[in-house]
Design a protein around this motif. Structure first.
Motif, PDB file in Angstrom:
ATOM      1  N   LYS A  57       0.837  -1.198   0.000  1.00  0.00           N
ATOM      2  CA  LYS A  57       0.000   0.000   0.000  1.00  0.00           C
ATOM      3  C   LYS A  57       0.875   1.253   0.000  1.00  0.00           C
ATOM      4  O   LYS A  57       0.530   2.269  -0.622  1.00  0.00           O
ATOM      5  CB  LYS A  57      -0.912  -0.032   1.231  1.00  0.00           C
ATOM      6  N   ARG A  58       2.016   1.174   0.672  1.00  0.00           N
ATOM      7  CA  ARG A  58       2.957   2.298   0.722  1.00  0.00           C
ATOM      8  C   ARG A  58       3.482   2.628  -0.680  1.00  0.00           C
ATOM      9  O   ARG A  58       3.616   3.803  -1.049  1.00  0.00           O
ATOM     10  CB  ARG A  58       4.122   1.955   1.662  1.00  0.00           C
ATOM     11  N   ASP A  59       3.775   1.575  -1.463  1.00  0.00           N
ATOM     12  CA  ASP A  59       4.262   1.789  -2.833  1.00  0.00           C
ATOM     13  C   ASP A  59       3.204   2.507  -3.676  1.00  0.00           C
ATOM     14  O   ASP A  59       3.527   3.394  -4.473  1.00  0.00           O
ATOM     15  CB  ASP A  59       4.610   0.454  -3.491  1.00  0.00           C
ATOM     16  N   VAL A  60       1.949   2.108  -3.489  1.00  0.00           N
ATOM     17  CA  VAL A  60       0.854   2.753  -4.216  1.00  0.00           C
ATOM     18  C   VAL A  60       0.795   4.230  -3.868  1.00  0.00           C
ATOM     19  O   VAL A  60       0.697   5.101  -4.746  1.00  0.00           O
ATOM     20  CB  VAL A  60      -0.499   2.083  -3.888  1.00  0.00           C
ATOM     21  N   TYR A  61       0.882   4.531  -2.591  1.00  0.00           N
ATOM     22  CA  TYR A  61       0.817   5.909  -2.104  1.00  0.00           C
ATOM     23  C   TYR A  61       1.952   6.744  -2.698  1.00  0.00           C
ATOM     24  O   TYR A  61       1.727   7.854  -3.192  1.00  0.00           O
ATOM     25  CB  TYR A  61       0.901   5.915  -0.577  1.00  0.00           C
ATOM     26  N   GLN A  62       3.163   6.190  -2.685  1.00  0.00           N
ATOM     27  CA  GLN A  62       4.319   6.943  -3.172  1.00  0.00           C
ATOM     28  C   GLN A  62       4.213   7.241  -4.667  1.00  0.00           C
ATOM     29  O   GLN A  62       4.524   8.340  -5.122  1.00  0.00           O
ATOM     30  CB  GLN A  62       5.615   6.160  -2.893  1.00  0.00           C
ATOM     31  N   ILE A  63       3.750   6.251  -5.429  1.00  0.00           N
ATOM     32  CA  ILE A  63       3.616   6.455  -6.881  1.00  0.00           C
ATOM     33  C   ILE A  63       2.562   7.519  -7.168  1.00  0.00           C
ATOM     34  O   ILE A  63       2.736   8.384  -8.031  1.00  0.00           O
ATOM     35  CB  ILE A  63       3.238   5.130  -7.575  1.00  0.00           C
ATOM     36  N   LEU A  64       1.456   7.494  -6.422  1.00  0.00           N
ATOM     37  CA  LEU A  64       0.392   8.489  -6.608  1.00  0.00           C
ATOM     38  C   LEU A  64       0.904   9.885  -6.252  1.00  0.00           C
ATOM     39  O   LEU A  64       0.565  10.870  -6.918  1.00  0.00           O
ATOM     40  CB  LEU A  64      -0.827   8.124  -5.752  1.00  0.00           C
ATOM     41  N   MET A  65       1.710   9.994  -5.203  1.00  0.00           N
ATOM     42  CA  MET A  65       2.233  11.291  -4.777  1.00  0.00           C
ATOM     43  C   MET A  65       3.217  11.847  -5.815  1.00  0.00           C
ATOM     44  O   MET A  65       3.262  13.044  -6.078  1.00  0.00           O
ATOM     45  CB  MET A  65       2.927  11.148  -3.417  1.00  0.00           C
ATOM     46  N   GLU A  66       4.001  10.945  -6.402  1.00  0.00           N
ATOM     47  CA  GLU A  66       4.961  11.372  -7.418  1.00  0.00           C
ATOM     48  C   GLU A  66       4.255  11.936  -8.650  1.00  0.00           C
ATOM     49  O   GLU A  66       4.721  12.874  -9.276  1.00  0.00           O
ATOM     50  CB  GLU A  66       5.844  10.198  -7.837  1.00  0.00           C
ATOM     51  N   LYS A  67       3.092  11.372  -8.954  1.00  0.00           N
ATOM     52  CA  LYS A  67       2.327  11.834 -10.111  1.00  0.00           C
ATOM     53  C   LYS A  67       1.686  13.181  -9.844  1.00  0.00           C
ATOM     54  O   LYS A  67       1.302  13.887 -10.755  1.00  0.00           O
ATOM     55  CB  LYS A  67       1.260  10.798 -10.482  1.00  0.00           C
TER      56      LYS A  67
END
Length: 284
Positions: free
Chosen positions: A274-284
């Protein structure tokens, strides 16, 4: 009658070999007041073989609702009734389920006398996974309903059991192979418990090749290997990888799912945290 209520006995009868009948079923068929049979012409051969003189009445697919009411009335007046199908256990893919339902509604006691069943016999013979399985009986005749069932079975991970008559076998194998994959492992069981019983492991393609030169004979049970869970997961991951993380999130957000829960589902879909999902969304 003495005022007591009668009882319904579901009596399993042989699917081929007459020696498979149980002592309990034989005793019950002799002691009840009436036998309700799917085909009295078929059942009379069984009764004659074991010298059973109990009266019979016909109970089949085309009279199951009205006749069930009549049988329930008889049991309410104290008559004990045994229900038998042409072969195997009553109530499984046959009109017996309607009579059982009406008995429960009327408060009549029902008991099942275990014995032969083609689906379980084929499953144990199949050499495929027996821990989890689903029973489809005969596929529907209606084209739309049949296709819906076939599509539903495509991602079924449990072992699948299907009945088929010999004159429809090739067509059904072809349809199953087209949807589930021609290389899917299957075990074809024929003439169960009879002299020429056969269970052979193959694939849909192998079975179709066999019946190009050989006419199918005998009632058949098709036991099909369930789809591997890892294969489905890989396919889904490949599907999700072709869209962006935000598009993936939007699939669930558009369904009214809260953001945190949507992130959790997306992470599971993609096999990441879930952390990976959050980080990718924040980068976008």
């Amino acid at each position: 009658m003495d005022g007591r209520t009668g009882k319904l006995y579901l009596c399993a009868t042989p699917i081929g070999n007459l020696e498979d009948i149980t002592f309990r079923v034989l005793h019950t068929l002799k002691e009840v007041d009436l036998i309700a049979a799917e085909d009295t012409r078929h059942t009379i051969k069984l009764l004659n073989h074991f010298e059973i003189k109990t009266p019979m009445t016909s109970y089949h697919e085309y009279n199951k609702v009205d006749k069930a009411r009549q049988l329930v009335d008889k049991m309410q007046s104290g008559v004990d009734i045994a229900l038998v199908t042409d072969a195997g256990t009553p109530g499984i893919s046959d009109p017996g389920e309607e009579l059982v339902r009406q008995c429960y509604e009327a408060g009549i006691q029902v008991t099942s006398l275990p014995g032969p069943s083609a689906c379980v016999t084929a499953l144990t013979l199949s050499g495929l996974c027996t821990r989890r399985f689903c029973f489809e009986a005969f596929l529907p005749v209606d084209k739309k309903e049949r296709q819906w069932i076939l599509n539903e079975l495509k991602d079924e991970t449990r072992t699948i059991i299907i009945y088929e008559a010999p004159h429809h076998l090739v067509r059904t194998l072809g349809e199953l192979g087209e949807v589930l994959g021609m290389e899917r492992s299957v075990t074809l069981c024929r003439e169960l418990t009879k002299k020429y019983e056969e269970a052979f492991q193959t694939t849909f393609l192998g079975a179709l090749n066999r019946y190009k030169s050989e006419e199918p004979k005998g009632e058949c049970v098709i036991v099909i290997e369930g789809r591997k869970i890892a294969e489905i997961q890989k396919e889904k991951r490949n599907l999700w990888e072709n869209i962006s993380m935000q598009e993936h999130m939007d699939v669930y957000l558009d369904q009214g799912i809260e953001k945190k829960e949507a992130m959790k589902i997306v992470a599971k879909d993609r096999g990441i945290s879930k952390r990976d999902v959050y980080q990718i969304l924040m980068e976008k």
